[in-house]
Design a protein around this motif. Structure first.
Motif, short mmCIF file in Angstrom:
data_model
loop_
_atom_site.label_atom_id
_atom_site.label_comp_id
_atom_site.label_asym_id
_atom_site.label_seq_id
_atom_site.Cartn_x
_atom_site.Cartn_y
_atom_site.Cartn_z
N TRP A 409 38.22 -84.10 -12.60
CA TRP A 409 39.09 -85.20 -12.18
C TRP A 409 40.54 -84.77 -12.05
CZ3 TRP A 409 36.37 -89.22 -10.60
CH2 TRP A 409 35.09 -89.42 -11.13
N ASP A 410 40.80 -83.48 -12.17
CA ASP A 410 42.17 -82.96 -12.13
C ASP A 410 42.69 -83.02 -10.69
OD1 ASP A 410 44.51 -81.44 -12.17
OD2 ASP A 410 43.75 -80.06 -13.68
N VAL A 411 43.43 -84.06 -10.37
CA VAL A 411 43.85 -84.29 -8.99
C VAL A 411 44.76 -83.18 -8.48
CG1 VAL A 411 45.80 -85.74 -9.70
CG2 VAL A 411 44.84 -86.01 -7.41
N LEU A 412 45.62 -82.62 -9.33
CA LEU A 412 46.52 -81.56 -8.88
C LEU A 412 45.74 -80.28 -8.55
CD1 LEU A 412 49.50 -82.02 -11.35
CD2 LEU A 412 49.29 -82.84 -9.00
N ALA A 413 44.74 -79.96 -9.36
CA ALA A 413 43.92 -78.79 -9.07
C ALA A 413 43.15 -78.99 -7.76
CB ALA A 413 42.96 -78.52 -10.22
N TRP A 414 42.67 -80.21 -7.51
CA TRP A 414 42.00 -80.50 -6.24
C TRP A 414 42.94 -80.31 -5.05
CZ3 TRP A 414 37.20 -80.39 -5.12
CH2 TRP A 414 36.21 -80.79 -6.03
N ARG A 415 44.16 -80.84 -5.17
CA ARG A 415 45.12 -80.72 -4.06
C ARG A 415 45.38 -79.25 -3.75
NH1 ARG A 415 48.08 -85.11 -2.45
NH2 ARG A 415 47.73 -87.04 -3.61
N ARG A 416 45.60 -78.47 -4.78
CA ARG A 416 45.93 -77.05 -4.57
C ARG A 416 44.74 -76.31 -3.94
NH1 ARG A 416 50.36 -74.67 -6.19
NH2 ARG A 416 50.44 -72.45 -5.69
N THR A 417 43.55 -76.62 -4.40
CA THR A 417 42.36 -75.95 -3.89
C THR A 417 42.09 -76.31 -2.44
OG1 THR A 417 41.36 -75.88 -6.10
CG2 THR A 417 39.87 -75.69 -4.21
N LEU A 418 42.16 -77.59 -2.13
CA LEU A 418 41.85 -78.03 -0.77
C LEU A 418 42.86 -77.53 0.25
CD1 LEU A 418 40.72 -81.69 -1.58
CD2 LEU A 418 39.25 -79.74 -1.00
N GLY A 425 45.49 -80.13 5.92
CA GLY A 425 46.86 -80.48 5.62
C GLY A 425 46.89 -81.68 4.68
N PRO A 426 48.08 -82.21 4.42
CA PRO A 426 48.20 -83.33 3.48
C PRO A 426 47.33 -84.54 3.84
CG PRO A 426 50.36 -82.40 3.95
CD PRO A 426 49.39 -81.73 4.88
N ALA A 427 47.24 -84.89 5.12
CA ALA A 427 46.44 -86.06 5.51
C ALA A 427 44.96 -85.82 5.23
CB ALA A 427 46.66 -86.38 6.98
N THR A 428 44.47 -84.61 5.57
CA THR A 428 43.06 -84.29 5.33
C THR A 428 42.78 -84.24 3.83
OG1 THR A 428 43.03 -82.99 7.36
CG2 THR A 428 41.24 -82.63 5.81
N VAL A 429 43.71 -83.71 3.06
CA VAL A 429 43.54 -83.67 1.62
C VAL A 429 43.36 -85.08 1.07
CG1 VAL A 429 44.74 -83.24 -0.57
CG2 VAL A 429 44.71 -81.49 1.19
N GLN A 430 44.17 -86.02 1.53
CA GLN A 430 44.07 -87.39 1.03
C GLN A 430 42.71 -87.99 1.37
OE1 GLN A 430 46.68 -88.23 -0.92
NE2 GLN A 430 45.35 -89.91 -1.60
#
Length: 717
Positions: A409-418, A425-430
């Motif tokens: 559930w670590d949202v920051l780790a998910w953002r960095r990985t994706l 990009g940011p939109a796809t990550v969201q």
């Protein structure tokens, strides 16, 4: 007891209540603490009932190694030794459920904490924070500034308004918005099972103060020993008091004259008020210095005597002979760089290796001009006080994968990985975070987000498929073969428990993930081969059989300073000069020390002269610099600082005066030298060699622009 002086023996043999060991610079405080710990074990104290708290993993490992040499290595390894944050992490792994924590929480490093603070800030700003009374937008504090404010409030346990007024006055008008950001930040951490460094101490304090759990934790230890006590903050002192609520056997070692971390919320009051916090305490002062010659100590003693508050002690050496510290007055910064290089090379010719010399400075950028001159003269150097190893983007990429495996559930780790994936990009990550059920957090058919990501129905990212497939396979292998996280009650290293479950240890998992990251890093970063070698060294850092949760915790709580920390000691034929900020040099010593920029505004920093308290801390920092030298100490004081132009060689300049920490009373303790500048003029004072007191050339020597251009062109061929 062999080889210990009388005061050290008293400290080692002390029995009973609280003990304060006032250890001046170079007085053998580590040997004394190690000997005391070994004596406790030899007298029958079970090593696992001893808590040793240090301020770095390396210090904990070194002390337990030395205790093992005096007793038995296997016995010494059972001592609970580590940093405050590592020991807090260990406690939360064991007892987190009692405090409302899930077993899979992640610990944020400073970079990730700033990123999460930025997300919280964005939501508050979009809601109107930072708008003036007329509705126009005004500047709102950045995420890293907000994190600094938050950390100060937590560690110093001071109200927000006081922190803003005294340390961040330019942010005081935004106090309402700042409170809203802090509320959002803490809410996001709780929702995503995330803890920052400050939370580790907060939860540990809550644990030791809890009516049910506190006594259990306090009874876990017969003895508590703390190194560098002058560097503790209010929270850390509260934890120690909680651990000793019913047993006063605590030993702390510290030196009020070396309290230099006030900017991190450390308070020297913990040391000065130790007798009030632990009534009946015994104090033992160590004053016999085994490092520096007496002339160096004489100067250091005079400097520290100017402090407004502190314990009276005077360092002395059994080797009274030695050269006086030198004060080299330099006409310009360029002349200072020239003089340092001349003396370094001269001492090298006399048989003093480069690694036996160090150049120290107040701030990292103070060595910029010197570094240019060192390169020009082909003098190799290593600089300490710059970017840390874990701050490198590619290292943080791999650590994010380790964190995902333990906390899906670590949202920051998910953002960095994706964001590593092609076409994301940011939109796809969201979109992906939403489809995985990470943000907003929700159940996904009874599965956690990582299970969804690794399953056949994972969200589609067509452009990223090759890299995505390799990453999914690597994560699946590590999850299947790497065992589960948590404290298995296994062996201890720097206070972090080792899990014995799983066939793939942490080193193998890092290697597996590194191979999956290879093509992604090659497309994303420059110098990919060097970055991948960093990750190879990272794999070697994990001891055989260790868990990924232990490795991730160690990297976050006490990261290596550089890849050099991972590579081990240099070869015997390697030689290089040490460049270091004084903060990074604390604990080090060299035969010769060159202390540059001993001018008011540079040392003390003009940003740290707003109060008597901050000036005292700068004075202690100066004292730390002086006491790093064993045989030779040279202090450089430039008279003119040039502004503009190339590397400070323009005509515009200002005059400087010698640092206030070397008042006229120190003149007889110094060997005064006048340095000649690069154009051959002697530097005796402002205006020397300048007929008419100024004119167009009053700024010093004119840079040879044509020569510089020619040299640059010559570099092309």
């Amino acid at each position: 007891m062999d080889g210990l002086n009388a005061e050290q023996q008293r400290a080692v043999q002390h029995d009973g209540g609280p003990l304060l060991i006032l250890a001046g610079a170079g007085t053998g405080k580590t040997r004394t603490l190690v000997s005391r710990l070994a004596r406790l074990i030899a007298d029958g104290t079970p090593p696992e009932r001893i808590l040793l708290v240090t301020f770095s993993r390396r210090a904990a490992e070194e002390m337990t190694r030395r205790v093992g040499a005096l007793t038995d290595p296997a016995t010494a390894a059972r001592v609970h030794a580590g940093t405050f944050h590592a020991m807090a992490h260990r406690t939360l792994l064991r007892h987190g459920a009692s405090l409302g924590l899930s077993g899979g929480f992640s610990v944020l490093d400073q970079g990730d904490a700033a990123e999460l603070m930025g997300l919280a800030r964005a939501g508050v700003v979009s809601a109107g924070a930072g708008e003036g009374a007329d509705g126009r937008r005004t500047r709102f504090p950045r995420a890293d500034t907000l994190l600094s404010i938050y950390s100060r409030v937590v560690n110093a346990q001071e109200p927000l308004q006081r922190v803003l007024k005294e340390r961040f006055p330019w942010c005081a008008e935004d106090d309402t918005g700042i409170r809203a950001v802090f509320d959002a930040y803490t809410a996001r951490k709780r929702a995503d099972d995330l803890l920052d460094f400050d939370d580790l101490l907060l939860y540990w304090r809550a644990a030791v103060e809890d009516p049910a759990l506190g006594p259990v934790l306090a009874r876990s230890y017969d003895h508590v020993l703390v190194d560098e006590y002058q560097d503790t903050n209010v929270l850390q002192a509260a934890v120690l008091r909680g651990l000793r609520r019913s047993d006063d056997r605590i030993t702390v070692v510290g030196d009020d004259a070396q309290a230099i971390y006030g900017f991190r919320a450390a308070t020297v009051r913990n040391l000065l008020d130790f007798g009030d916090q632990f009534p009946g305490a015994t104090s033992i002062a160590l004053e016999h210095n085994y490092r520096s010659s007496q002339p160096i100590l004489d100067l250091a003693n005079v400097v520290v005597e100017q402090l407004g508050d502190g314990f009276a002690k005077r360092l002395w050496s059994s080797e009274p002979a030695g050269a006086k510290p030198a004060l080299a007055t330099c006409p310009t910064e360029a002349a200072q760089a020239d003089a340092v290089c001349d003396l370094v090379l001269d001492q090298l010719e006399r048989g003093m290796r480069l690694r036996e010399q160090a150049v120290l400075f107040r701030a990292a950028h103070h060595s910029d001009l010197l570094e240019l001159e060192l390169r020009r003269r082909r003098i190799p150097f290593v600089k300490y006080g710059g970017m840390k190893f874990l701050e490198a983007a590619h290292v943080r990429d791999l650590v994010a994968l380790l964190r995902l495996l333990d906390n899906p559930w670590d949202v920051l780790a998910w953002r960095r990985t994706l964001l590593l994936l092609d076409g994301v990009g940011p939109a796809t990550v969201q979109r992906l975070l939403s489809e995985l059920g990470v943000e907003p957090r929700r159940a996904s058919g009874g599965c956690d987000p990582l299970s969804v990501f690794l399953g056949p129905d994972r969200p589609s990212v067509p452009r990223a498929e090759p890299g995505l497939t390799a990453l999914v396979e690597a994560l699946a292998d590590c999850r299947r073969e790497g065992g589960s996280s948590g404290d298995s009650g296994g062996s201890m290293a720097a206070g972090v428990a080792v899990s014995s479950r799983g066939s793939m240890d942490a080193g193998a998992q890092v290697d597996r993930l590194r191979r999956a990251l290879d093509p992604l890093l090659r497309r994303r970063y420059d110098s990919p081969d060097a970055r991948l070698r960093d990750l190879d060294q990272l794999a070697k850092l994990a001891p055989p059989g260790s868990s990924r949760s232990r490795l991730a915790a160690e990297l976050t709580l006490d990261p290596p300073a550089s890849t050099g920390d991972l590579a081990g000691a240099p070869h015997l034929d390697d030689d290089y000069l040490i460049l270091s900020t004084v903060h990074s040099a604390k604990g080090g010593e060299w035969r010769a020390v060159h202390l540059i920029h001993a001018a008011d505004g540079m040392f003390p920093s003009d940003m740290a002269t707003g109060s008597a308290e901050s000036i005292d801390e700068e004075r202690r920092l100066f004292y730390v610099a002086l006491t790093r030298a064993r045989e030779q100490l040279t202090i450089y004081a430039p008279l003119r600082y040039h502004h503009g132009g190339s590397h400070g060689w323009g005509d515009r300049h200002s005059y400087a005066q010698r640092t206030r920490f070397l008042p006229p009373a120190t003149d007889e303790l110094l060997d005064h030298r006048a340095v000649r500048d690069v154009s051959g003029r002697a530097g005796g004072g402002p205006g020397d060699g300048e007929p008419g007191g100024g004119g167009p050339s009053a700024g010093g020597p004119v840079a040879d622009v044509g020569g510089a251009v020619s040299e640059a062109l010559r570099g092309l061929w």
